[in-house]
Design an enzyme around this catalytic site. Structure first.
Site, PDB file in Angstrom:
ATOM      1  N   ARG A 164     116.548 -10.783 -39.582  1.00 25.95           N
ATOM      2  CA  ARG A 164     117.413  -9.900 -38.755  1.00 25.95           C
ATOM      3  C   ARG A 164     118.391  -9.126 -39.640  1.00 25.95           C
ATOM      4  O   ARG A 164     119.568  -8.964 -39.308  1.00 25.95           O
ATOM      5  CB  ARG A 164     118.222 -10.708 -37.720  1.00 25.95           C
ATOM      6  CG  ARG A 164     117.389 -11.449 -36.692  1.00 25.95           C
ATOM      7  CD  ARG A 164     116.666 -10.488 -35.757  1.00 25.95           C
ATOM      8  NE  ARG A 164     116.046 -11.183 -34.642  1.00 25.95           N
ATOM      9  CZ  ARG A 164     114.851 -11.766 -34.699  1.00 25.95           C
ATOM     10  NH1 ARG A 164     114.130 -11.735 -35.812  1.00 25.95           N
ATOM     11  NH2 ARG A 164     114.368 -12.361 -33.634  1.00 25.95           N
ATOM     12  N   SER A 239     118.686 -12.078 -27.902  1.00 25.09           N
ATOM     13  CA  SER A 239     119.491 -13.136 -28.532  1.00 25.09           C
ATOM     14  C   SER A 239     120.842 -12.551 -28.932  1.00 25.09           C
ATOM     15  O   SER A 239     120.885 -11.548 -29.641  1.00 25.09           O
ATOM     16  CB  SER A 239     118.812 -13.661 -29.796  1.00 25.09           C
ATOM     17  OG  SER A 239     117.535 -14.160 -29.510  1.00 25.09           O
ATOM     18  N   GLU A 334     124.272 -11.417 -33.579  1.00 25.60           N
ATOM     19  CA  GLU A 334     123.169 -10.488 -33.886  1.00 25.60           C
ATOM     20  C   GLU A 334     123.438  -9.103 -33.296  1.00 25.60           C
ATOM     21  O   GLU A 334     123.147  -8.074 -33.907  1.00 25.60           O
ATOM     22  CB  GLU A 334     121.840 -11.035 -33.331  1.00 25.60           C
ATOM     23  CG  GLU A 334     120.679 -10.094 -33.587  1.00 25.60           C
ATOM     24  CD  GLU A 334     119.392 -10.460 -32.859  1.00 25.60           C
ATOM     25  OE1 GLU A 334     118.861 -11.563 -33.070  1.00 25.60           O
ATOM     26  OE2 GLU A 334     118.905  -9.611 -32.079  1.00 25.60           O
TER      27      GLU A 334
HETATM   28  P1  FAD Z   1     120.100   0.301 -30.463  1.00 24.16           P
HETATM   29  O1  FAD Z   1     120.624  -0.859 -29.708  1.00 24.16           O
HETATM   30  O2  FAD Z   1     120.188   1.644 -29.842  1.00 24.16           O
HETATM   31  O3  FAD Z   1     120.782   0.349 -31.902  1.00 24.16           O
HETATM   32  C1  FAD Z   1     120.847  -0.805 -32.715  1.00 24.16           C
HETATM   33  C2  FAD Z   1     121.512  -0.420 -34.046  1.00 24.16           C
HETATM   34  O4  FAD Z   1     120.698   0.507 -34.741  1.00 24.16           O
HETATM   35  C3  FAD Z   1     122.857   0.299 -33.856  1.00 24.16           C
HETATM   36  O5  FAD Z   1     123.682  -0.070 -34.940  1.00 24.16           O
HETATM   37  C4  FAD Z   1     122.495   1.780 -33.957  1.00 24.16           C
HETATM   38  O6  FAD Z   1     123.584   2.567 -34.404  1.00 24.16           O
HETATM   39  C5  FAD Z   1     121.385   1.753 -34.985  1.00 24.16           C
HETATM   40  N1  FAD Z   1     120.361   2.807 -34.828  1.00 24.16           N
HETATM   41  C6  FAD Z   1     119.564   3.008 -33.759  1.00 24.16           C
HETATM   42  N2  FAD Z   1     118.691   3.993 -34.016  1.00 24.16           N
HETATM   43  C7  FAD Z   1     118.933   4.419 -35.274  1.00 24.16           C
HETATM   44  C8  FAD Z   1     118.368   5.424 -36.117  1.00 24.16           C
HETATM   45  N3  FAD Z   1     117.340   6.202 -35.734  1.00 24.16           N
HETATM   46  N4  FAD Z   1     118.903   5.596 -37.347  1.00 24.16           N
HETATM   47  C9  FAD Z   1     119.932   4.856 -37.782  1.00 24.16           C
HETATM   48  N5  FAD Z   1     120.520   3.890 -37.024  1.00 24.16           N
HETATM   49  C10 FAD Z   1     120.010   3.673 -35.791  1.00 24.16           C
HETATM   50  N6  FAD Z   1     115.064  -8.166 -31.336  1.00 24.16           N
HETATM   51  C11 FAD Z   1     114.216  -8.836 -32.156  1.00 24.16           C
HETATM   52  O7  FAD Z   1     114.281  -8.686 -33.382  1.00 24.16           O
HETATM   53  N7  FAD Z   1     113.271  -9.683 -31.656  1.00 24.16           N
HETATM   54  C12 FAD Z   1     113.133  -9.902 -30.335  1.00 24.16           C
HETATM   55  O8  FAD Z   1     112.265 -10.682 -29.924  1.00 24.16           O
HETATM   56  C13 FAD Z   1     114.007  -9.207 -29.443  1.00 24.16           C
HETATM   57  N8  FAD Z   1     113.906  -9.406 -28.108  1.00 24.16           N
HETATM   58  C14 FAD Z   1     114.765  -8.750 -27.264  1.00 24.16           C
HETATM   59  C15 FAD Z   1     114.618  -8.967 -25.892  1.00 24.16           C
HETATM   60  C16 FAD Z   1     115.452  -8.307 -24.994  1.00 24.16           C
HETATM   61  C17 FAD Z   1     115.287  -8.560 -23.504  1.00 24.16           C
HETATM   62  C18 FAD Z   1     116.436  -7.391 -25.483  1.00 24.16           C
HETATM   63  C19 FAD Z   1     117.295  -6.644 -24.513  1.00 24.16           C
HETATM   64  C20 FAD Z   1     116.580  -7.181 -26.855  1.00 24.16           C
HETATM   65  C21 FAD Z   1     115.741  -7.868 -27.759  1.00 24.16           C
HETATM   66  N9  FAD Z   1     115.850  -7.679 -29.151  1.00 24.16           N
HETATM   67  C22 FAD Z   1     114.977  -8.333 -29.994  1.00 24.16           C
HETATM   68  C23 FAD Z   1     116.898  -6.815 -29.729  1.00 24.16           C
HETATM   69  C24 FAD Z   1     116.517  -5.307 -29.756  1.00 24.16           C
HETATM   70  O9  FAD Z   1     115.467  -5.023 -28.879  1.00 24.16           O
HETATM   71  C25 FAD Z   1     116.109  -4.828 -31.152  1.00 24.16           C
HETATM   72  O10 FAD Z   1     117.169  -5.044 -32.071  1.00 24.16           O
HETATM   73  C26 FAD Z   1     115.752  -3.344 -31.200  1.00 24.16           C
HETATM   74  O11 FAD Z   1     115.203  -2.997 -32.460  1.00 24.16           O
HETATM   75  C27 FAD Z   1     116.947  -2.439 -30.905  1.00 24.16           C
HETATM   76  O12 FAD Z   1     116.444  -1.125 -30.740  1.00 24.16           O
HETATM   77  P2  FAD Z   1     117.278  -0.003 -30.004  1.00 24.16           P
HETATM   78  O13 FAD Z   1     116.529   1.275 -30.180  1.00 24.16           O
HETATM   79  O14 FAD Z   1     117.589  -0.386 -28.618  1.00 24.16           O
HETATM   80  O15 FAD Z   1     118.588   0.007 -30.905  1.00 24.16           O
HETATM   81  N1  EPU Z   2     116.040 -23.885 -27.190  1.00 24.29           N
HETATM   82  C1  EPU Z   2     116.769 -24.756 -26.428  1.00 24.29           C
HETATM   83  N2  EPU Z   2     117.515 -24.269 -25.393  1.00 24.29           N
HETATM   84  C2  EPU Z   2     117.558 -22.955 -25.094  1.00 24.29           C
HETATM   85  C3  EPU Z   2     116.816 -22.047 -25.875  1.00 24.29           C
HETATM   86  C4  EPU Z   2     116.064 -22.530 -26.932  1.00 24.29           C
HETATM   87  O1  EPU Z   2     116.757 -25.958 -26.661  1.00 24.29           O
HETATM   88  O2  EPU Z   2     118.238 -22.594 -24.133  1.00 24.29           O
HETATM   89  C5  EPU Z   2     115.235 -24.409 -28.290  1.00 24.29           C
HETATM   90  C6  EPU Z   2     113.860 -24.850 -27.809  1.00 24.29           C
HETATM   91  O3  EPU Z   2     113.548 -26.074 -28.373  1.00 24.29           O
HETATM   92  C7  EPU Z   2     112.915 -23.837 -28.412  1.00 24.29           C
HETATM   93  C8  EPU Z   2     113.670 -23.338 -29.638  1.00 24.29           C
HETATM   94  O4  EPU Z   2     115.047 -23.437 -29.288  1.00 24.29           O
HETATM   95  O5  EPU Z   2     111.699 -24.400 -28.765  1.00 24.29           O
HETATM   96  C9  EPU Z   2     113.352 -21.902 -29.991  1.00 24.29           C
HETATM   97  O6  EPU Z   2     113.475 -21.101 -28.818  1.00 24.29           O
HETATM   98  P1  EPU Z   2     112.624 -19.761 -28.629  1.00 24.29           P
HETATM   99  O7  EPU Z   2     111.194 -19.980 -28.991  1.00 24.29           O
HETATM  100  O8  EPU Z   2     112.932 -19.211 -27.289  1.00 24.29           O
HETATM  101  O9  EPU Z   2     113.205 -18.825 -29.748  1.00 24.29           O
HETATM  102  P2  EPU Z   2     114.691 -18.514 -30.217  1.00 24.29           P
HETATM  103  O10 EPU Z   2     114.885 -19.107 -31.572  1.00 24.29           O
HETATM  104  O11 EPU Z   2     115.680 -18.863 -29.177  1.00 24.29           O
HETATM  105  C10 EPU Z   2     113.927 -16.394 -31.499  1.00 24.29           C
HETATM  106  C11 EPU Z   2     114.423 -14.993 -31.677  1.00 24.29           C
HETATM  107  C12 EPU Z   2     113.984 -14.121 -30.519  1.00 24.29           C
HETATM  108  C13 EPU Z   2     112.452 -14.122 -30.474  1.00 24.29           C
HETATM  109  C14 EPU Z   2     111.980 -15.560 -30.270  1.00 24.29           C
HETATM  110  C15 EPU Z   2     110.463 -15.677 -30.294  1.00 24.29           C
HETATM  111  C16 EPU Z   2     116.450 -15.082 -32.991  1.00 24.29           C
HETATM  112  C17 EPU Z   2     117.933 -14.956 -33.008  1.00 24.29           C
HETATM  113  N3  EPU Z   2     115.862 -14.963 -31.796  1.00 24.29           N
HETATM  114  O12 EPU Z   2     114.596 -16.922 -30.358  1.00 24.29           O
HETATM  115  O13 EPU Z   2     114.429 -12.805 -30.780  1.00 24.29           O
HETATM  116  O14 EPU Z   2     111.972 -13.319 -29.418  1.00 24.29           O
HETATM  117  O15 EPU Z   2     112.512 -16.385 -31.340  1.00 24.29           O
HETATM  118  O16 EPU Z   2     110.009 -15.560 -31.596  1.00 24.29           O
HETATM  119  O17 EPU Z   2     115.842 -15.240 -34.049  1.00 24.29           O
HETATM  120  C18 EPU Z   2     116.269 -11.331 -30.428  1.00 24.29           C
HETATM  121  O18 EPU Z   2     116.419 -11.311 -31.664  1.00 24.29           O
HETATM  122  O19 EPU Z   2     116.974 -10.626 -29.658  1.00 24.29           O
HETATM  123  C19 EPU Z   2     115.232 -12.177 -29.840  1.00 24.29           C
HETATM  124  C20 EPU Z   2     115.061 -12.305 -28.523  1.00 24.29           C
END
Ligand code: FAD
Ligand code: EPU
Length: 338
Positions: A164, A239, A334
């Protein structure tokens, strides 16, 4: 290119926070960007570059210029029997781009299915999920330097990707606008990443022994739907915290005290499941006003309707304090708090 005044950002952030931008402009080309920066130089106006707003928490009105990136286009740059080099403009929707690649049979991004946001933001925190990270397929990106006005190419090495993390969250923070990102994707020889336990279990349940790229995407979308709140229904930014990495010795002490602790080996020690720590500290399902902790995923803070950014940020601080007190572990945020 238009610059609007006092634009509501309510529909431009997935937390559903109701704030205004003093100025707002949507850019469709590098030419638009140049024009916008010339008319609103950063010395006199704070700038915020916005993608899909899915990793941002607004805590107040934005006093300067919000630049919404809407550059579009997907282009095959090189192709042979084994692989394809594909370039996508920053304003493309990330998941639509993943779907496009999967439909063409190009492998590498399928584990990153259904992550909200845009292509241009994907390298910023090196998005990751289900055993894959953006850096695994990343070839290069093009970015516009705010102070030089020049376009610069960044290799994977120059991006300094980490968990990240990238140079765009550190030394290069706020200095570039990413214009496009290129990925090297596999064709027939592509090796699927099926190591994540939940993926294997789901294929077993479905009786699929030889999954395709499309099967992986399908399974991941369904896993994500079952775990994560849909931002169209409940405001959130995924997250809220990163999973903390601690030294092996710290992990062993914690594990002795909390045998249920969930952790995975990681470079430099053990990565603890922050969701587990937050749940164990008693926060899962907590709600105060409209700010809360999701009842199925304690790592996700939610806005049930009318919470403001300060309320969500204050809740995040209480969670950090209680995890620090209980486990001696520091949670790192994050989400970008603005
Ligand atoms: P924004 O929120 O619009 O911007 C994020 C940052 O990037 C800000 O600092 C912004 O200024 C900058 N930025 C945006 N575009 C540009 C550009 N073109 N040039 C320079 N800077 C820029 N993240 C994960 O890694 N894994 C996950 O599994 C994951 N699951 C998610 C699930 C949900 C339901 C939600 C709501 C979010 C999740 N995220 C996850 C976080 C998020 O989706 C990612 O970080 C995504 O890449 C953000 O993209 P965005 O376009 O919305 O960025
Ligand atoms: N867990 C709990 N309680 C909870 C949630 C999780 O005990 O309420 C424990 C469970 O044991 C589970 C483990 O945590 O097995 C891991 O949970 P999960 O697989 O849901 O993944 P996570 O570590 O919570 C990360 C990323 C997610 C990504 C998922 C799947 C980070 C900060 N988050 O979540 O990314 O989608 O793995 O790979 O690394 C994001 O960055 O926004 C994001 C959603």
């Amino acid at each position: 290119m238009m610059i609007k005044e006092n634009q509501s950002l309510l529909t431009f952030n997935t937390f559903g926070i109701d704030v205004n931008a003093r100025h707002f402009s949507e850019v469709f080309s590098p030419g638009d960007l140049k024009e916008v920066f010339e008319s609103h130089p950063s010395a006199s106006h704070p700038h915020l570059v916005l993608g899909g707003g899915s990793n941002i928490l607004f805590t107040s009105d934005f006093p300067g210029l919000v630049i919404k990136v809407s550059l579009k286009g997907i282009e095959v740059v090189e192709e042979n029997e084994r692989e394809v080099l594909v370039k996508a403009a920053a304003g493309e929707d990330w998941d639509q781009f993943v779907s496009y690649c999967v439909l063409h049979g190009w492998g590498g991004l399928e584990n990153l299915s259904q992550i909200p946001g845009q292509v241009g933001s994907s390298p910023i925190q090196n998005i990751g999920a289900y055993g894959a990270e953006l850096k695994d397929c990343f070839e290069s990106l093009e970015a516009w330097g705010k102070s030089s006005g020049q376009i610069r190419q960044f290799s994977a090495e120059a991006c300094r990707f980490g968990y990240r993390d990238s140079i765009f969250k550190r030394e290069a923070r706020g200095k570039y606008v990413i214009l496009s990102v290129s990925f090297r994707l596999g064709k027939k020889s592509h090796k699927l990443k099926l190591g994540y336990g939940a993926i294997q279990a789901e294929f077993q349940n479905r009786g699929i022994s030889q999954p395709t790229i499309a099967d992986v995407r399908e399974v991941i979308c369904s896993l994500r739907r079952s775990k994560l709140p849909d931002p169209h229904v409940t405001g959130n930014a995924g997250s809220f915290f990163k999973n903390p990495v601690v030294e092996q010795s710290v992990f062993e002490l914690l594990k002795a005290e909390y045998p249920g602790l969930v952790a995975f080996p990681d470079k430099g020690g053990m990565k603890l499941a922050a969701g587990w720590l937050i749940e164990k500290a008693g926060w899962k399902g907590f709600r105060e006003g409209d700010a809360g902790v999701h009842p199925r995923q304690a790592l996700v803070l939610v806005n049930y309707g009318n919470a403001n950014g300060l309320e969500i940020a204050a809740l995040s601080e209480k969670i950090k304090d209680s995890v620090r007190k209980m486990f001696g572990v520091e949670l790192e945020t994050e989400v970008n708090i603005i």
